[in-house]
Design an enzyme around this catalytic site. Structure first.
Site, PDB file in Angstrom:
ATOM      1  N   GLU A 144       0.173  -1.343   5.559  1.00 49.96           N
ATOM      2  CA  GLU A 144       1.192  -0.896   6.513  1.00 49.96           C
ATOM      3  C   GLU A 144       1.016   0.572   6.864  1.00 49.96           C
ATOM      4  O   GLU A 144       1.232   0.987   8.007  1.00 49.96           O
ATOM      5  CB  GLU A 144       2.583  -1.123   5.917  1.00 49.96           C
ATOM      6  CG  GLU A 144       3.745  -0.887   6.895  1.00 49.96           C
ATOM      7  CD  GLU A 144       4.277   0.548   6.892  1.00 49.96           C
ATOM      8  OE1 GLU A 144       5.119   0.878   7.753  1.00 49.96           O
ATOM      9  OE2 GLU A 144       3.850   1.348   6.033  1.00 49.96           O
ATOM     10  N   ASP A 180       0.825  -1.209   0.000  1.00 45.50           N
ATOM     11  CA  ASP A 180       0.000   0.000   0.000  1.00 45.50           C
ATOM     12  C   ASP A 180       0.859   1.260   0.000  1.00 45.50           C
ATOM     13  O   ASP A 180       2.038   1.235   0.366  1.00 45.50           O
ATOM     14  CB  ASP A 180      -0.949   0.017   1.192  1.00 45.50           C
ATOM     15  CG  ASP A 180      -0.229   0.084   2.537  1.00 45.50           C
ATOM     16  OD1 ASP A 180       0.772  -0.640   2.711  1.00 45.50           O
ATOM     17  OD2 ASP A 180      -0.668   0.858   3.410  1.00 45.50           O
TER      18      ASP A 180
END
Length: 406
Positions: free
Chosen positions: A174, A79
């Protein structure tokens, strides 16, 4: 496909995470990227490839030696930050950077300048991948993914480099603090691992902040302003009172090194109710706990002033300093240190002024220090990554695999 081509392909995927979605992965577009990576790993002939329903991708490069070698892992996140758009990323390469300003977007006069970002001057003569000034780049952490995959390819192409079983793991979310929450440590099956999620070349990190979030909810009392005397409680003004109690020098813009901080990250509401959101950070666990107690005490002070409980402070721990989990196995730091030296990189052991998935994974039983991925100015339009830094990070992965077997 070389490491640059791989990285440029990866950043074409919009993988921005969303802390408010309540599902894993937090955005479906992360799963689109995960499926692409799965197909790529299958094409490379890796084994034990699995993409689960939560967007966690695992794979194995089998050992090429009969020696008994510890199983190690390399991890990166898919991400990108919610802080800025990662849609339609349009990078370009500045070849042999000469130390001048870099025009990112002429129409909006967005300039990447060494006057604001002096670290640029450390990379004169190198080839920099930059943004078009309208999005982030995504080197955090697609550079890490590109480096790990490229290292695996390098090891496949150089069978004379002996290594044990290597596991790789790519995870979602994350950037919203949830990357390790559903990471299956038992299935991953490693004795230790490394996240490739650091910044500048040479960074080697096994200390990070203790972290918590704080939501300060202020309940006001709305009355017609013409008749409000001794009746109205304006939640916006009370929020300002609360914020004014915090020490002005203990904020991100005034701290460095091991200094902790309070950081206001959002405020929303009106007269009837206002919510102020904070993050709290400190490397020292005792100081971290004290900071949380201060937040509650400041709320109590205001409640005493108004004679009723109009302020509620909701605290939630996010992650802790991994140092206590790494110190018993410091040989894994020694290996990374030596790998950097053999790859021609000067190691820079430092504390992370933030957190990584490795911190949470370390507390789940997988010691997991953090290694540089090479990017700088993460989470915004001024993000860039030197190609040479990515190449060095790739070789550090190769050297760690070799040294662990050696």
């Amino acid at each position: 496909m070389n490491i640059v081509e791989r990285f440029l392909k990866y950043v074409s995927f919009d993988t921005q995470s969303d802390e408010n979605s309540g599902v894993t992965p937090s955005t479906p577009k992360q799963m689109v990227f995960a499926r692409y990576l799965k197909e790529e790993l299958e094409g490379l002939g890796l084994e034990e490839i699995e993409l689960d329903e939560n967007g966690y991708l695992y794979a194995t490069l089998p050992a090429n030696t009969d020696k008994e070698v510890p199983v190690i892992g390399f991890i990166a996140h898919m991400d990108t930050s919610p802080d800025m758009s990662g849609e339609n990323v349009t990078p370009r390469i500045v070849h042999r950077y000469n130390g001048d300003n870099i025009m990112l977007c002429e129409e909006e006069n967005i300039v990447l300048s060494p006057a604001q970002f002096p670290e640029l001057l450390d990379h004169q003569g190198e080839d920099l991948i930059v943004t078009n000034g309208k999005t982030l780049l995504g080197a955090d952490d697609k550079a890490g993914i590109a480096e790990i995959v490229s290292a695996i390819v390098y090891l496949q192409e150089h069978p004379e480099i002996k290594h044990g079983k290597i596991r790789i793991g790519f995870n979602p979310d994350e950037e919203i603090g949830l990357g390790a929450h559903k990471f299956d440590v038992e299935k991953f099956g490693c004795q230790w691992a490394y996240t490739m999620d650091g910044g500048e070349v040479g960074e080697l990190e096994f200390e990070n902040f203790n972290a918590a979030s704080a939501k300060v909810v202020i309940k006001g009392r709305n009355v017609h302003p013409g008749y409000a005397k001794n009746k109205m409680i304006n939640a916006i003004r009370v929020a300002n009172e609360f914020m004014s109690q915090l020490p002005g020098e203990e904020t991100p813009e005034h701290t460095e090194g091991y200094e902790g901080f309070y950081h206001v990250v959002g405020i929303e509401g009106g007269v009837e109710q206002t919510i102020v959101s904070y993050i709290i950070r400190d490397h020292d666990r005792a100081k971290f706990e004290a900071r949380k107690e201060c937040m509650k005490a400041w709320g109590d002070t205001i409640n005493q002033k108004y004679g009723e409980d109009i302020v509620t402070v909701e605290l939630k721990d996010q992650y802790y300093n991994m140092r206590m989990q790494i110190e018993p196995v410091m040989h894994i730091i020694d290996i990374a240190f030596k790998a950097m030296e053999e790859a021609g990189v000067t190691p820079k052991v430092k504390a992370i002024r933030g957190g990584t998935d490795g911190a949470q994974l370390s507390f789940k039983g997988l010691p997991c220090p953090n290694i540089f991925a090479g990017g700088l100015n993460f989470h915004g339009r001024y993000e860039f990554v030197p190609i040479q830094s990515m190449e060095k990070a790739m070789m550090v992965v190769v050297k760690i695999a070799e040294l662990t077997a050696r």
